[in-house]
Design an enzyme around this catalytic site. Structure first.
Site, PDB file in Angstrom:
ATOM      1  N   TYR A 137       0.842  -1.193   0.000  1.00 27.92           N
ATOM      2  CA  TYR A 137       0.000   0.000   0.000  1.00 27.92           C
ATOM      3  C   TYR A 137       0.873   1.237   0.000  1.00 27.92           C
ATOM      4  CZ  TYR A 137       0.845  -0.067   5.075  1.00 27.92           C
ATOM      5  OH  TYR A 137       1.423  -0.093   6.309  1.00 27.92           O
ATOM      6  N   CYS A 138       0.321   2.319  -0.551  1.00 25.09           N
ATOM      7  CA  CYS A 138       1.036   3.600  -0.571  1.00 25.09           C
ATOM      8  C   CYS A 138      -0.006   4.708  -0.424  1.00 25.09           C
ATOM      9  CB  CYS A 138       1.831   3.753  -1.874  1.00 25.09           C
ATOM     10  SG  CYS A 138       0.795   3.849  -3.336  1.00 25.09           S
TER      11      CYS A 138
END
Ligand code: ZN
Ligand code: ZN
Length: 210
Positions: free
Chosen positions: A33-34
């Site tokens: 995730y970012c």
């Protein structure tokens, strides 16, 4: 579940980091995730391209943490603030923002603190650093050579700027240009003097203006 926090300051360093971490990912299911989902797009395509079926599966958080926090206003599984690359600097879940407990710390006194004040930058890498209200403006904060360092530089023992090749080359080019300009100006001045001494009109005038 194993977690990996990429020790990166900019995403362009990701491919190099990926080569180091790749052996750890073989045979695993990877979830990444970012902030907004875009870096994960690139990272997952690199991962699929380089490891292919050597990984069990690759998953990413669609829309990133930003969309997750909109979907789960109470923050869901999220803790703390999400760094934003714009004026907001850090984003909290809509609910429960006020009674949050800071997960990060002031880089000077080490007290829990999670608000970016006064645009302080790490002396070694220029990343934004957290300085608490109590430390802001104190001698420790303002003194030349103040030890404002980001957690990553502290971890890596980096204390001064290691200039990138690009920066080094640019700096050299600038120095050379400045030297050349100074030499040209000196030559032009000498030429003018010589011309005046000889009584001839100063034809080279303006050669030192750019
Ligand atoms: Zn402090
Ligand atoms: Zn740093």
């Amino acid at each position: 579940i194993e977690t990996i926090r990429p020790p990166l300051r900019q995403f362009s360093d990701f491919p190099r980091f990926f080569d180091e971490v790749a052996p750890q990912l073989r045979g695993k299911t990877v979830l990444m995730y970012c902030t907004g989902g875009i870096r994960c797009e690139r990272a997952s395509s690199l991962l699929k391209q380089k490891l292919g079926d050597q990984v069990e599966g690759v998953f990413q958080l669609q829309g990133g943490i930003e969309k997750y926090l909109l979907t789960y206003p109470d923050g869901g599984h999220w803790r703390g603030l999400n760094f934003a690359f714009d004026k907001r600097t850090a984003v909290a879940p809509a609910e429960g923002a006020a009674d949050r407990v800071p997960l990060s710390r002031c880089c000077l006194c080490g007290e829990p603190w999670d608000t970016y004040l006064g645009k302080r930058k790490c002396v070694a890498c220029d990343s934004p650093v957290l300085v608490c209200l109590g430390c802001c403006g104190t001698r420790r904060d303002k003194a030349p050579g103040a030890d404002l360092r980001c957690p990553l530089c502290v971890e890596e023992g980096r204390t001064t700027k290691e200039r990138s090749m690009h920066h080094e080359v640019t700096l050299k080019a600038q120095t050379t240009t400045a030297l050349l300009r100074a030499q040209m100006a000196a030559a032009a001045a000498a030429g003018r003097k010589a011309a005046q001494a000889g009584g001839a009109p100063a034809a080279a005038d303006g050669s030192d203006s750019d």
